[in-house]
Design a protein around this motif. Structure first.
Motif, PDB file in Angstrom:
ATOM      1  N   PHE A  55       0.825  -1.195   0.000  1.00 47.48           N
ATOM      2  CA  PHE A  55       0.000   0.000   0.000  1.00 47.48           C
ATOM      3  C   PHE A  55       0.862   1.248   0.000  1.00 47.48           C
ATOM      4  CE2 PHE A  55      -2.005   3.328   2.597  1.00 47.48           C
ATOM      5  CZ  PHE A  55      -3.124   3.565   1.841  1.00 47.48           C
ATOM      6  N   PRO A  56       0.611   2.191  -0.933  1.00 49.93           N
ATOM      7  CA  PRO A  56       1.341   3.467  -0.881  1.00 49.93           C
ATOM      8  C   PRO A  56       0.773   4.330   0.239  1.00 49.93           C
ATOM      9  CG  PRO A  56      -0.157   3.422  -2.756  1.00 49.93           C
ATOM     10  CD  PRO A  56      -0.238   2.078  -2.095  1.00 49.93           C
ATOM     11  N   GLU A  57       1.526   4.543   1.283  1.00 51.39           N
ATOM     12  CA  GLU A  57       1.045   5.230   2.485  1.00 51.39           C
ATOM     13  C   GLU A  57       0.464   6.610   2.200  1.00 51.39           C
ATOM     14  OE1 GLU A  57       0.593   4.294   5.663  1.00 51.39           O
ATOM     15  OE2 GLU A  57       1.147   2.284   5.044  1.00 51.39           O
ATOM     16  N   VAL A  58       1.020   7.304   1.235  1.00 43.69           N
ATOM     17  CA  VAL A  58       0.499   8.619   0.876  1.00 43.69           C
ATOM     18  C   VAL A  58      -0.370   8.423  -0.350  1.00 43.69           C
ATOM     19  CG1 VAL A  58       1.113  10.963   0.166  1.00 43.69           C
ATOM     20  CG2 VAL A  58       2.601   9.707   1.725  1.00 43.69           C
ATOM     21  N   TYR A  59      -1.662   8.731  -0.232  1.00 43.06           N
ATOM     22  CA  TYR A  59      -2.544   8.546  -1.367  1.00 43.06           C
ATOM     23  C   TYR A  59      -3.642   9.595  -1.374  1.00 43.06           C
ATOM     24  CZ  TYR A  59      -5.110   6.349  -5.116  1.00 43.06           C
ATOM     25  OH  TYR A  59      -5.755   6.128  -6.283  1.00 43.06           O
ATOM     26  N   ALA A  60      -4.676   9.337  -2.106  1.00 36.79           N
ATOM     27  CA  ALA A  60      -5.735  10.310  -2.372  1.00 36.79           C
ATOM     28  C   ALA A  60      -6.479  10.725  -1.106  1.00 36.79           C
ATOM     29  CB  ALA A  60      -6.712   9.726  -3.387  1.00 36.79           C
ATOM     30  N   LYS A  61      -7.040  11.914  -1.162  1.00 38.41           N
ATOM     31  CA  LYS A  61      -7.797  12.465  -0.044  1.00 38.41           C
ATOM     32  C   LYS A  61      -9.106  11.714   0.178  1.00 38.41           C
ATOM     33  CE  LYS A  61      -5.858  16.935  -1.005  1.00 38.41           C
ATOM     34  NZ  LYS A  61      -6.034  18.173  -1.725  1.00 38.41           N
ATOM     35  N   ASN A  62      -9.609  11.036  -0.845  1.00 41.10           N
ATOM     36  CA  ASN A  62     -10.900  10.346  -0.737  1.00 41.10           C
ATOM     37  C   ASN A  62     -10.747   8.903  -0.245  1.00 41.10           C
ATOM     38  OD1 ASN A  62      -9.686   9.369  -3.047  1.00 41.10           O
ATOM     39  ND2 ASN A  62     -11.572   9.263  -4.220  1.00 41.10           N
ATOM     40  N   MET A  63      -9.621   8.551   0.354  1.00 33.18           N
ATOM     41  CA  MET A  63      -9.354   7.185   0.782  1.00 33.18           C
ATOM     42  C   MET A  63      -9.943   6.883   2.141  1.00 33.18           C
ATOM     43  SD  MET A  63      -6.038   4.828   0.916  1.00 33.18           S
ATOM     44  CE  MET A  63      -5.968   5.096  -0.809  1.00 33.18           C
ATOM     45  N   LEU A  64     -10.516   5.703   2.267  1.00 30.36           N
ATOM     46  CA  LEU A  64     -10.942   5.168   3.560  1.00 30.36           C
ATOM     47  C   LEU A  64      -9.814   4.260   4.058  1.00 30.36           C
ATOM     48  CD1 LEU A  64     -14.601   4.182   2.672  1.00 30.36           C
ATOM     49  CD2 LEU A  64     -13.852   6.178   3.962  1.00 30.36           C
ATOM     50  N   HIS A  65      -9.514   4.336   5.347  1.00 28.10           N
ATOM     51  CA  HIS A  65      -8.399   3.550   5.907  1.00 28.10           C
ATOM     52  C   HIS A  65      -8.943   2.484   6.857  1.00 28.10           C
ATOM     53  CE1 HIS A  65      -5.233   6.249   4.427  1.00 28.10           C
ATOM     54  NE2 HIS A  65      -6.150   7.181   4.583  1.00 28.10           N
ATOM     55  N   GLY A  66      -8.228   1.359   6.941  1.00 28.89           N
ATOM     56  CA  GLY A  66      -8.560   0.320   7.901  1.00 28.89           C
ATOM     57  C   GLY A  66      -9.750  -0.550   7.512  1.00 28.89           C
ATOM     58  N   ALA A  67     -10.096  -0.587   6.250  1.00 28.36           N
ATOM     59  CA  ALA A  67     -11.258  -1.359   5.801  1.00 28.36           C
ATOM     60  C   ALA A  67     -11.016  -2.864   5.918  1.00 28.36           C
ATOM     61  CB  ALA A  67     -11.612  -1.007   4.363  1.00 28.36           C
TER      62      ALA A  67
END
Length: 85
Positions: free
Chosen positions: A70-82
């Motif tokens: 996973f690229p740790e820095v990504y889009a602002k619209n990302m959900l984390h921990g799914a």
């Protein structure tokens, strides 16, 4: 976070077939995240292979793209921990 030497790119097509590519590091983690985000502006993804071939894949043929790790820095619209259930 340290950028890995290679990323695994798994492309799932609309007919449910898959192709997997090993992609060498493309700059730092911020560069990868920016490139993935920029891909969405185009009608196709362009891949230059190690054998110096050009592959163009129309995005309307792609159902899903997976990038690992996973690229740790990504889009602002990302959900984390799914968690897929």
């Amino acid at each position: 976070m340290q950028t890995p030497d290679f990323y695994t790119l798994i492309i799932t097509y609309t007919n449910n077939t898959q192709q997997t590519y090993k992609v060498p590091k493309q700059g730092d983690i911020n560069t990868l995240a920016k490139r993935i985000d920029e891909f969405r502006q185009y009608k196709e993804m362009a891949i230059r292979t190690k054998e110096n071939k050009l592959i163009l894949i129309p995005f309307n043929n792609i159902l899903r793209l997976e990038v690992e790790p996973f690229p740790e820095v990504y889009a602002k619209n990302m959900l984390h921990g799914a968690i897929l259930v």
